[in-house]
Write an enzyme that holds these catalytic residues in place. Structure first.
Site, PDB file in Angstrom:
ATOM      1  N   HIS A 201       0.846  -1.178  -0.006  1.00  0.00           N
ATOM      2  CA  HIS A 201      -0.010  -0.011   0.177  1.00  0.00           C
ATOM      3  C   HIS A 201       0.745   1.283  -0.079  1.00  0.00           C
ATOM      4  O   HIS A 201       1.533   1.538   0.852  1.00  0.00           O
ATOM      5  CB  HIS A 201      -0.749   0.095   1.350  1.00  0.00           C
ATOM      6  N   LEU A 202       0.808   1.973  -1.079  1.00  0.00           N
ATOM      7  CA  LEU A 202       1.605   3.283  -1.446  1.00  0.00           C
ATOM      8  C   LEU A 202       1.448   4.070  -0.146  1.00  0.00           C
ATOM      9  O   LEU A 202       0.316   4.285   0.275  1.00  0.00           O
ATOM     10  CB  LEU A 202       1.235   3.929  -2.426  1.00  0.00           C
ATOM     11  N   HIS A 203       2.501   4.847   0.436  1.00  0.00           N
ATOM     12  CA  HIS A 203       2.429   5.712   1.389  1.00  0.00           C
ATOM     13  C   HIS A 203       3.787   6.827   1.340  1.00  0.00           C
ATOM     14  O   HIS A 203       4.609   6.068   1.196  1.00  0.00           O
ATOM     15  CB  HIS A 203       2.254   5.138   2.921  1.00  0.00           C
ATOM     16  N   GLN A 204       3.599   7.898   1.682  1.00  0.00           N
ATOM     17  CA  GLN A 204       4.422   9.004   1.534  1.00  0.00           C
ATOM     18  C   GLN A 204       4.702   9.203   3.066  1.00  0.00           C
ATOM     19  O   GLN A 204       3.824   9.559   3.859  1.00  0.00           O
ATOM     20  CB  GLN A 204       3.949  10.299   0.846  1.00  0.00           C
TER      21      GLN A 204
END
Length: 189
Positions: free
Chosen positions: A146-149
């Protein structure tokens, strides 16, 4: 009961088959017991069903440590922060890589990152930021699916030898207090 090998001449052999024998044996490390991290150790990539970034939006903001919700993305505190105020911006959609994000998701992740910087600076008076994404497990992503910055506030005096020497990170604020302060300062509307 067998022994783990003979010691020096005339010494009692070291027993490795009985863990209680080793309790209290001093070494250079302090232990910070974090059993809540077992979910990450036992299941490196939890998939969509067990993904904490998919579950978080279904919970209350306080329970999920969510600071702000947008149309395509949301900002929440990192449960294992590098510094107080360490935020993550995640799309709601379960995607792994930045190039899989829609233009709308990219725009909102960018906009929320800018807002997070302004809010953190206002609340915490930090001196700078580390901002980035780890893409894939090999690149260090703890939740690679899951993409996260990451938005990590930095202060001139936040680096010390405590993590290196004591293998411990000192965080001066509790997560709930940080979430409340950032959520209160986040622009409404």
């Amino acid at each position: 009961m067998g022994d783990g090998g003979a010691g020096a001449a005339g010494e009692e052999p070291v027993r490795v088959d009985d863990p209680s024998y080793l309790v209290g044996v001093p070494d250079e490390f302090q232990r910070l017991w974090t059993p809540h991290r077992m979910v990450y150790i036992q299941q490196a990539d939890p998939g969509h069903e067990g993904c904490p970034f998919c579950v978080a939006p279904t919970l209350s903001d306080e329970d999920a440590l969510i600071v702000a919700r947008g149309e395509h993305a949301f900002a929440l505190l990192n449960l294992f922060p590098y510094n107080s105020g360490h935020l993550l911006v995640c799309p709601y959609r379960h995607i792994a890589l930045y190039d899989e994000a829609t233009p709308e998701e990219v725009a909102e992740i960018g906009s929320m990152t800018q807002t997070a910087m302004r809010v953190i600076r206002e609340v915490s008076h930090n001196d700078g930021f580390n901002i980035g994404m780890n893409q894939g497990a090999i690149a260090g992503a703890g939740i690679a699916s899951h993409l996260h910055q990451h938005i990590v506030p930095r202060w001139a005096q936040d680096a010390n030898f405590f993590p290196i020497i004591a293998k411990t990170k000192a965080l001066p604020q509790l997560l709930g207090e940080v979430r409340a302060a950032l959520a209160e300062a986040w622009p409404k509307g």
